[in-house]
Design an enzyme around this catalytic site. Structure first.
Site, mmCIF file in Angstrom:
data_model
loop_
_atom_site.group_PDB
_atom_site.id
_atom_site.type_symbol
_atom_site.label_atom_id
_atom_site.label_comp_id
_atom_site.label_asym_id
_atom_site.label_seq_id
_atom_site.Cartn_x
_atom_site.Cartn_y
_atom_site.Cartn_z
ATOM 1 N N VAL A 63 0.807 -1.234 0.000
ATOM 2 C CA VAL A 63 0.000 0.000 0.000
ATOM 3 C C VAL A 63 0.835 1.277 0.000
ATOM 4 O O VAL A 63 0.304 2.359 -0.222
ATOM 5 C CB VAL A 63 -1.010 0.028 1.186
ATOM 6 C CG1 VAL A 63 -2.050 -1.066 1.050
ATOM 7 C CG2 VAL A 63 -0.294 -0.033 2.531
ATOM 8 N N ASN A 89 -6.822 -1.681 6.382
ATOM 9 C CA ASN A 89 -6.406 -2.509 7.511
ATOM 10 C C ASN A 89 -4.899 -2.747 7.584
ATOM 11 O O ASN A 89 -4.376 -3.014 8.662
ATOM 12 C CB ASN A 89 -7.136 -3.860 7.402
ATOM 13 C CG ASN A 89 -6.573 -4.910 8.320
ATOM 14 O OD1 ASN A 89 -6.858 -4.918 9.521
ATOM 15 N ND2 ASN A 89 -5.738 -5.805 7.788
ATOM 16 N N SER A 141 -6.618 2.193 16.540
ATOM 17 C CA SER A 141 -6.172 1.316 17.635
ATOM 18 C C SER A 141 -6.403 2.028 18.956
ATOM 19 O O SER A 141 -6.400 3.264 19.024
ATOM 20 C CB SER A 141 -4.675 1.031 17.490
ATOM 21 O OG SER A 141 -4.168 0.427 18.661
ATOM 22 N N TYR A 153 3.534 4.365 16.224
ATOM 23 C CA TYR A 153 2.263 3.662 15.975
ATOM 24 C C TYR A 153 1.075 4.428 16.568
ATOM 25 O O TYR A 153 0.040 4.596 15.915
ATOM 26 C CB TYR A 153 2.374 2.265 16.592
ATOM 27 C CG TYR A 153 1.200 1.353 16.370
ATOM 28 C CD1 TYR A 153 1.025 0.690 15.151
ATOM 29 C CD2 TYR A 153 0.279 1.106 17.391
ATOM 30 C CE1 TYR A 153 -0.045 -0.180 14.960
ATOM 31 C CE2 TYR A 153 -0.785 0.243 17.211
ATOM 32 C CZ TYR A 153 -0.935 -0.407 15.992
ATOM 33 O OH TYR A 153 -1.992 -1.267 15.812
ATOM 34 N N ALA A 154 1.225 4.912 17.805
ATOM 35 C CA ALA A 154 0.135 5.661 18.449
ATOM 36 C C ALA A 154 -0.177 6.929 17.656
ATOM 37 O O ALA A 154 -1.345 7.300 17.469
ATOM 38 C CB ALA A 154 0.523 6.012 19.887
ATOM 39 N N LYS A 157 -2.005 5.885 14.475
ATOM 40 C CA LYS A 157 -3.370 5.418 14.725
ATOM 41 C C LYS A 157 -4.287 6.564 15.180
ATOM 42 O O LYS A 157 -5.494 6.546 14.911
ATOM 43 C CB LYS A 157 -3.362 4.279 15.751
ATOM 44 C CG LYS A 157 -2.779 2.973 15.190
ATOM 45 C CD LYS A 157 -3.435 2.571 13.894
ATOM 46 C CE LYS A 157 -3.279 1.099 13.568
ATOM 47 N NZ LYS A 157 -3.843 0.755 12.245
ATOM 48 N N ILE A 186 -5.820 -7.888 20.388
ATOM 49 C CA ILE A 186 -6.398 -8.940 19.548
ATOM 50 C C ILE A 186 -5.305 -9.972 19.288
ATOM 51 O O ILE A 186 -4.174 -9.609 18.938
ATOM 52 C CB ILE A 186 -6.904 -8.367 18.191
ATOM 53 C CG1 ILE A 186 -7.808 -7.140 18.393
ATOM 54 C CG2 ILE A 186 -7.596 -9.460 17.373
ATOM 55 C CD1 ILE A 186 -9.114 -7.378 19.117
HETATM 56 P P1 NDP Z 1 -0.918 -8.815 11.308
HETATM 57 O O1 NDP Z 1 0.515 -8.485 11.532
HETATM 58 O O2 NDP Z 1 -1.434 -10.140 11.719
HETATM 59 O O3 NDP Z 1 -1.272 -8.616 9.748
HETATM 60 C C1 NDP Z 1 -0.918 -7.431 9.106
HETATM 61 C C2 NDP Z 1 -1.304 -7.527 7.653
HETATM 62 O O4 NDP Z 1 -0.941 -6.273 7.046
HETATM 63 C C3 NDP Z 1 -0.549 -8.626 6.901
HETATM 64 O O5 NDP Z 1 -1.406 -9.249 5.981
HETATM 65 C C4 NDP Z 1 0.547 -7.841 6.182
HETATM 66 O O6 NDP Z 1 0.950 -8.421 4.956
HETATM 67 C C5 NDP Z 1 -0.188 -6.550 5.882
HETATM 68 N N1 NDP Z 1 0.730 -5.477 5.534
HETATM 69 C C6 NDP Z 1 1.774 -4.988 6.234
HETATM 70 N N2 NDP Z 1 2.404 -4.025 5.543
HETATM 71 C C7 NDP Z 1 1.722 -3.899 4.368
HETATM 72 C C8 NDP Z 1 1.887 -3.079 3.234
HETATM 73 N N3 NDP Z 1 2.875 -2.181 3.128
HETATM 74 N N4 NDP Z 1 1.004 -3.233 2.205
HETATM 75 C C9 NDP Z 1 0.015 -4.137 2.269
HETATM 76 N N5 NDP Z 1 -0.182 -4.951 3.323
HETATM 77 C C10 NDP Z 1 0.674 -4.828 4.361
HETATM 78 O O7 NDP Z 1 -1.714 -7.627 12.003
HETATM 79 P P2 NDP Z 1 -3.172 -7.554 12.671
HETATM 80 O O8 NDP Z 1 -4.121 -8.401 11.928
HETATM 81 O O9 NDP Z 1 -3.007 -7.720 14.117
HETATM 82 O O10 NDP Z 1 -3.502 -6.008 12.420
HETATM 83 C C11 NDP Z 1 -4.385 -5.552 11.408
HETATM 84 C C12 NDP Z 1 -4.672 -4.076 11.656
HETATM 85 O O11 NDP Z 1 -5.250 -3.915 12.954
HETATM 86 C C13 NDP Z 1 -3.428 -3.206 11.630
HETATM 87 O O12 NDP Z 1 -3.733 -1.950 11.074
HETATM 88 C C14 NDP Z 1 -3.106 -3.050 13.107
HETATM 89 O O13 NDP Z 1 -2.358 -1.899 13.354
HETATM 90 C C15 NDP Z 1 -4.498 -2.984 13.696
HETATM 91 N N6 NDP Z 1 -4.579 -3.299 15.121
HETATM 92 C C16 NDP Z 1 -4.236 -4.535 15.596
HETATM 93 C C17 NDP Z 1 -4.346 -4.816 16.956
HETATM 94 C C18 NDP Z 1 -3.997 -6.132 17.540
HETATM 95 O O14 NDP Z 1 -4.045 -6.266 18.771
HETATM 96 N N7 NDP Z 1 -3.640 -7.142 16.766
HETATM 97 C C19 NDP Z 1 -4.829 -3.795 17.891
HETATM 98 C C20 NDP Z 1 -5.189 -2.545 17.276
HETATM 99 C C21 NDP Z 1 -5.064 -2.315 15.944
HETATM 100 P P3 NDP Z 1 2.245 -9.389 4.864
HETATM 101 O O15 NDP Z 1 1.759 -10.698 5.360
HETATM 102 O O16 NDP Z 1 2.564 -9.381 3.404
HETATM 103 O O17 NDP Z 1 3.288 -8.770 5.725
#
Ligand code: NDP
Length: 250
Positions: A63, A89, A141, A153-154, A157, A186
Site C-alpha cells: 500500500v 487494515n 487502535s 504507531y500511536a 493510529k 487482539i
Molecule cells: P498482522 O501483523 O497479523 O497482519 C498485518 C497484515 O498487514 C498482513 O497481511 C501484512 O501483509 C499486511 N501489511 C503490512 N504491511 C503492508 C503493506 N505495506 N502493504 C500491504 N499490506 C501490508 O496484524 P493484525 O491483523 O493484528 O492487524 C491488522 C490491523 O489492525 C493493523 O492496522 C493493526 O495496526 C491494527 N490493530 C491490531 C491490533 C492487535 O491487537 N492485533 C490492535 C489494534 C489495531 P504481509 O503478510 O505481506 O506482511
C-alpha cells in the site's frame, strides 16, 4: 447476506484481522479482494474463502507504492466492475522508546498506516463518488490514546481518526460513510511480535491483557471483523465519522 453482491477491498488481508474480515464479508455475500505485500499468503486466504463458497480475488499490493495501489484498484474494477467497501487494515509495528526510535522505525509506520490509507482511499473514492455509494472503514487502535513504546504507531493510529473524520465530512455528500474501528488486544501475529519484543511468553502476555479487560478476556480477529461488517453494511447508513473501540472495556 448483509453485504450481498457488494465489492470489497481489504488491505493487508493475508492474515490476522484482515483475513478474518475478508472471510466475514464474503460469508455475508460480498466479493472480496484480498491483498498483502508478497501476494503469496493472500492467495491462500482467497482459496480458503472460495472453498467456503465465497468469491475472492487475490492481488499483491504494497500500500505504500502508488503504482501497486493503482493496479489493485484497476484489477478490482476490471474483475467486479465497481468498489463498494474499502477496509484500510494494512499495518505494521516498529516499537521502541522515543530515544531509541530510528528514522526508519518512524517512517515505516507512518508510511504503511497513513500514506498507505491515503493512497488506497484516493484511488478508490473516485469510483465511490461516481457510484454515489461507498463504505470506508479505517483501522485505528486503542494505542491512539497513548501507549509506552509506540510513539510512531500511536501517532499513526491517532492520525487515522482525523483521517476518518475529515473524509466523512468531505465524502458524505456522495453517500459515502467513513468510520473507524479501534481494536484493543487482539490475538494475531502482531501481538505475538509485541510479546516477543518485551520478552514475555505469549500465554503470560495474554493473561496480562485479560486482567486489563473488564470482560476478563482478549479479542479475536472475528470480534473486530464483526464491527467492520456493521460499518460496511447498510445497517450503519446513518453513522459516519465515528470511532468504535473494540477492546473488551480496557
Ligand atoms: P498482522 O501483523 O497479523 O497482519 C498485518 C497484515 O498487514 C498482513 O497481511 C501484512 O501483509 C499486511 N501489511 C503490512 N504491511 C503492508 C503493506 N505495506 N502493504 C500491504 N499490506 C501490508 O496484524 P493484525 O491483523 O493484528 O492487524 C491488522 C490491523 O489492525 C493493523 O492496522 C493493526 O495496526 C491494527 N490493530 C491490531 C491490533 C492487535 O491487537 N492485533 C490492535 C489494534 C489495531 P504481509 O503478510 O505481506 O506482511
Amino acid at each position: 447476506m448483509r453485504v450481498k453482491d457488494r465489492v470489497a477491498i481489504v488491505t493487508g488481508s493475508a492474515r490476522g484481522i484482515g483475513a478474518a474480515t475478508a472471510a466475514r464479508l464474503a460469508k455475508e455475500g460480498a466479493k472480496v479482494v484480498v491483498c498483502d505485500v508478497s501476494g503469496q499468503q493472500c492467495r491462500e486466504t482467497a482459496v480458503g474463502i472460495r472453498a467456503d463458497g465465497g468469491e475472492a480475488l487475490a492481488v499483491a499490493c504494497d500500500v505504500t507504492r502508488r503504482e501497486q495501489v493503482k493496479d489493485l484498484v484497476q484489477k478490482t474494477v476490471d474483475t467486479y466492475g465497481r468498489i463498494d467497501i474499502l477496509v484500510n487494515n494494512a499495518g505494521v509495528i516498529r516499537d521502541n522508546l522515543v530515544h531509541k526510535m530510528s528514522d526508519d522505525d518512524w517512517d515505516t509506520v507512518m508510511n504503511v498506516h497513513l500514506k498507505g490509507a491515503f493512497y488506497v482511499t484516493q484511488e478508490v473514492q473516485k469510483y465511490m463518488v461516481a457510484q454515489q455509494y461507498g463504505k470506508i472503514v479505517n483501522i485505528s487502535s486503542t494505542s491512539a490514546l497513548g501507549n509506552r513504546g509506540q510513539l510512531n504507531y500511536a501517532t499513526a493510529k491517532a492520525g487515522m481518526q482525523g483521517f476518518t473524520k475529515t473524509l466523512a465530512i468531505e465524502l458524505g455528500r456522495f453517500h459515502i460513510n467513513v468510520n473507524a474501528v479501534a481494536p484493543g488486544f487482539i490475538e494475531t501475529d502482531m501481538t505475538k511480535a509485541t510479546a516477543e519484543r518485551v520478552g514475555v511468553d505469549f500465554d503470560q502476555f495474554r493473561e496480562m491483557a485479560k486482567e486489563r479487560s473488564v470482560l476478563r478476556t482478549t479479542g479475536q480477529p472475528i470480534d473486530v471483523a464483526n464491527a467492520i461488517l456493521f460499518f460496511a453494511s447498510d445497517e450503519a447508513r446513518f453513522i459516519t465519522g465515528q470511532v468504535l473501540y473494540v477492546r473488551g472495556g480496557i
